[in-house]
Design a protein around this motif. Structure first.
Motif, PDB file in Angstrom:
ATOM      1  N   ALA A 182       6.762  17.030  -3.984  1.00 55.78           N
ATOM      2  CA  ALA A 182       7.965  17.553  -4.628  1.00 55.78           C
ATOM      3  C   ALA A 182       9.257  16.992  -4.041  1.00 55.78           C
ATOM      4  N   VAL A 183       9.239  16.639  -2.740  1.00 51.50           N
ATOM      5  CA  VAL A 183      10.480  16.233  -2.076  1.00 51.50           C
ATOM      6  C   VAL A 183      10.481  14.744  -1.728  1.00 51.50           C
ATOM      7  N   THR A 184       9.471  14.313  -0.989  1.00 46.96           N
ATOM      8  CA  THR A 184       9.489  12.951  -0.461  1.00 46.96           C
ATOM      9  C   THR A 184       9.166  11.911  -1.514  1.00 46.96           C
ATOM     10  N   LEU A 185       8.149  12.187  -2.333  1.00 51.47           N
ATOM     11  CA  LEU A 185       7.715  11.187  -3.313  1.00 51.47           C
ATOM     12  C   LEU A 185       8.826  10.759  -4.265  1.00 51.47           C
ATOM     13  N   PRO A 186       9.630  11.675  -4.818  1.00 53.62           N
ATOM     14  CA  PRO A 186      10.736  11.201  -5.678  1.00 53.62           C
ATOM     15  C   PRO A 186      11.744  10.338  -4.939  1.00 53.62           C
ATOM     16  N   LEU A 187      11.935  10.583  -3.644  1.00 52.37           N
ATOM     17  CA  LEU A 187      12.901   9.793  -2.884  1.00 52.37           C
ATOM     18  C   LEU A 187      12.393   8.389  -2.574  1.00 52.37           C
ATOM     19  N   ILE A 188      11.082   8.253  -2.393  1.00 56.03           N
ATOM     20  CA  ILE A 188      10.532   6.926  -2.078  1.00 56.03           C
ATOM     21  C   ILE A 188      10.014   6.210  -3.317  1.00 56.03           C
ATOM     22  N   LEU A 189      10.102   6.846  -4.479  1.00 53.44           N
ATOM     23  CA  LEU A 189       9.581   6.231  -5.701  1.00 53.44           C
ATOM     24  C   LEU A 189      10.217   4.876  -6.005  1.00 53.44           C
ATOM     25  N   PRO A 190      11.546   4.698  -5.857  1.00 51.62           N
ATOM     26  CA  PRO A 190      12.107   3.364  -6.099  1.00 51.62           C
ATOM     27  C   PRO A 190      11.517   2.291  -5.189  1.00 51.62           C
ATOM     28  N   SER A 191      11.254   2.639  -3.917  1.00 46.88           N
ATOM     29  CA  SER A 191      10.649   1.645  -3.024  1.00 46.88           C
ATOM     30  C   SER A 191       9.204   1.371  -3.411  1.00 46.88           C
ATOM     31  N   ILE A 192       8.502   2.359  -3.936  1.00 50.73           N
ATOM     32  CA  ILE A 192       7.136   2.131  -4.417  1.00 50.73           C
ATOM     33  C   ILE A 192       7.151   1.187  -5.613  1.00 50.73           C
ATOM     34  N   ILE A 193       8.105   1.408  -6.512  1.00 48.29           N
ATOM     35  CA  ILE A 193       8.234   0.513  -7.671  1.00 48.29           C
ATOM     36  C   ILE A 193       8.586  -0.898  -7.221  1.00 48.29           C
ATOM     37  N   ALA A 194       9.509  -1.004  -6.260  1.00 45.94           N
ATOM     38  CA  ALA A 194       9.869  -2.320  -5.743  1.00 45.94           C
ATOM     39  C   ALA A 194       8.669  -2.994  -5.082  1.00 45.94           C
ATOM     40  N   GLY A 195       7.854  -2.215  -4.367  1.00 44.14           N
ATOM     41  CA  GLY A 195       6.654  -2.770  -3.763  1.00 44.14           C
ATOM     42  C   GLY A 195       5.669  -3.259  -4.803  1.00 44.14           C
ATOM     43  N   TRP A 196       5.525  -2.509  -5.896  1.00 45.82           N
ATOM     44  CA  TRP A 196       4.623  -2.941  -6.971  1.00 45.82           C
ATOM     45  C   TRP A 196       5.101  -4.242  -7.589  1.00 45.82           C
ATOM     46  N   LEU A 197       6.400  -4.332  -7.850  1.00 46.78           N
ATOM     47  CA  LEU A 197       6.943  -5.555  -8.442  1.00 46.78           C
ATOM     48  C   LEU A 197       6.779  -6.743  -7.511  1.00 46.78           C
ATOM     49  N   LEU A 198       6.992  -6.528  -6.214  1.00 45.07           N
ATOM     50  CA  LEU A 198       6.810  -7.598  -5.248  1.00 45.07           C
ATOM     51  C   LEU A 198       5.354  -8.040  -5.195  1.00 45.07           C
ATOM     52  N   ALA A 199       4.432  -7.077  -5.192  1.00 50.47           N
ATOM     53  CA  ALA A 199       3.007  -7.406  -5.162  1.00 50.47           C
ATOM     54  C   ALA A 199       2.597  -8.164  -6.419  1.00 50.47           C
ATOM     55  N   PHE A 200       3.110  -7.757  -7.567  1.00 50.19           N
ATOM     56  CA  PHE A 200       2.778  -8.449  -8.818  1.00 50.19           C
ATOM     57  C   PHE A 200       3.290  -9.886  -8.800  1.00 50.19           C
ATOM     58  N   THR A 201       4.510 -10.080  -8.303  1.00 48.06           N
ATOM     59  CA  THR A 201       5.073 -11.427  -8.240  1.00 48.06           C
ATOM     60  C   THR A 201       4.263 -12.320  -7.302  1.00 48.06           C
ATOM     61  N   LEU A 202       3.886 -11.794  -6.146  1.00 48.02           N
ATOM     62  CA  LEU A 202       3.091 -12.584  -5.200  1.00 48.02           C
ATOM     63  C   LEU A 202       1.728 -12.926  -5.778  1.00 48.02           C
ATOM     64  N   SER A 203       1.124 -11.997  -6.491  1.00 45.99           N
ATOM     65  CA  SER A 203      -0.174 -12.265  -7.108  1.00 45.99           C
ATOM     66  C   SER A 203      -0.055 -13.324  -8.195  1.00 45.99           C
ATOM     67  N   LEU A 204       0.984 -13.224  -9.001  1.00 48.64           N
ATOM     68  CA  LEU A 204       1.183 -14.188 -10.077  1.00 48.64           C
ATOM     69  C   LEU A 204       1.430 -15.587  -9.542  1.00 48.64           C
ATOM     70  N   ASP A 205       2.009 -15.682  -8.352  1.00 47.43           N
ATOM     71  CA  ASP A 205       2.401 -16.964  -7.780  1.00 47.43           C
ATOM     72  C   ASP A 205       1.300 -17.609  -6.937  1.00 47.43           C
ATOM     73  N   ASP A 206       0.294 -16.842  -6.536  1.00 51.39           N
ATOM     74  CA  ASP A 206      -0.674 -17.333  -5.550  1.00 51.39           C
ATOM     75  C   ASP A 206      -1.561 -18.432  -6.128  1.00 51.39           C
ATOM     76  N   LEU A 207      -1.760 -19.476  -5.331  1.00 48.34           N
ATOM     77  CA  LEU A 207      -2.667 -20.573  -5.672  1.00 48.34           C
ATOM     78  C   LEU A 207      -3.765 -20.737  -4.641  1.00 48.34           C
ATOM     79  N   VAL A 208      -3.390 -20.669  -3.355  1.00 45.63           N
ATOM     80  CA  VAL A 208      -4.329 -21.008  -2.286  1.00 45.63           C
ATOM     81  C   VAL A 208      -5.490 -20.018  -2.234  1.00 45.63           C
ATOM     82  N   ILE A 209      -5.183 -18.731  -2.120  1.00 44.00           N
ATOM     83  CA  ILE A 209      -6.243 -17.725  -1.989  1.00 44.00           C
ATOM     84  C   ILE A 209      -7.075 -17.643  -3.263  1.00 44.00           C
TER      85      ILE A 209
END
Length: 272
Positions: A182-209
């Motif tokens: 109720a309290v913490t999750l709404p406050l960290i939700l933007p950082s969770i979204i930013a983390g998801w977007l960063l993870a998606f970008t890194l996955s889309l870009d990966d060649l070596v692995i």
């Protein structure tokens, strides 16, 4: 006067910024322009045309690789966000649990480990377990790679929150889990979204692995582009790269907006 002069940009600073931006973005600008080139020769300008975008949408192999990358990116980013968020909560809220140093070291190892080593170790794991290489092996590999990035983003946000807000919620009758939701999750939700977007970008870009963990019929877009570029640059490659650049730019803008929103919420939630 000294303060005003320090805020002014000198000619050297302007030239440095201009040269840096040119070095970084001029190749991308040239690629985008030549994706509209009517000539089949990528080094000869033949006028403006959308011909190669039409050819791209008729290239089933390229479209299949693009769909593969999108599916892997979405699933891997989602798994990495869940696991990375849980890891960040453990590191931020469990300051004194046994094995914290070892856990944090293992979590952040992919940040500094060469991708070749990560890809090779995952390949040996999949071979040892007789796992059929394909969509799920690439997804697991990308989850392993991107989870640590999500953990860093979310943990930095958690460390900046005022924990007295959760304590106040528990004083009012909330359980620790309910107070977090109720309290913490709404406050960290933007950082969770930013983390998801960063993870998606890194996955889309990966060649070596991905090249270590993919199998027949499951090539991702970077692998497909690399295999075709080795035989010569086709105009369709300029077109697909332009579309990818546009998509990544949108993702970066969205991540930047989410990060700014997270910072504003953190300032409003910070103790006076």
């Amino acid at each position: 006067m000294a303060g005003e002069s320090s805020k002014r940009l000198s000619g050297f600073n302007v030239a440095s910024v201009a040269l840096g931006m040119t070095f970084l973005y001029l190749p991308i600008v040239i690629l985008v322009i030549y994706s509209f080139n009517a000539s089949r020769l990528v080094t000869v300008w033949g006028g403006w045309s959308l011909k190669w975008y039409r050819e791209l949408f008729n290239d089933q192999a390229m479209l299949s690789a693009t769909w593969m990358s999108l599916r892997v990116g979405v699933v891997a980013a989602t798994l990495a966000t869940v696991l990375g968020t849980l890891a960040a909560i453990a590191l931020s809220r469990g300051e004194s649990f046994r094995g914290r140093t070892l856990f944090s070291g293992m979590l952040y190892a992919p940040l500094v480990m060469p991708e070749v080593m990560t890809g090779l170790s995952l390949l040996l794991l999949f071979v040892a377990t007789n796992a059929e290489r394909g969509f799920w092996t690439v997804t697991i590999a990308h989850t392993t790679l991107t989870m640590c990035f999500v953990a860093v983003v979310v943990q930095s946000r958690l460390n900046g929150l005022d924990r007295s807000l959760e304590e106040a919620a528990m004083d009012l009758g909330c359980t620790p889990v309910r107070a977090f939701i109720a309290v913490t999750l709404p406050l960290i939700l933007p950082s969770i979204i930013a983390g998801w977007l960063l993870a998606f970008t890194l996955s889309l870009d990966d060649l070596v692995i991905a090249s270590f963990t993919t199998g027949p019929g499951s090539a991702t877009l970077p692998i497909r582009i690399y295999s075709e570029v080795r035989l010569g640059v086709k105009p369709e490659i300029n077109a697909i790269c332009t579309l990818v650049v546009g998509a990544v730019a949108l993702v970066i803008i969205a991540a930047s907006l989410a990060s700014k929103l997270s910072s504003k919420q953190g300032e409003s939630a910070a103790p006076l």
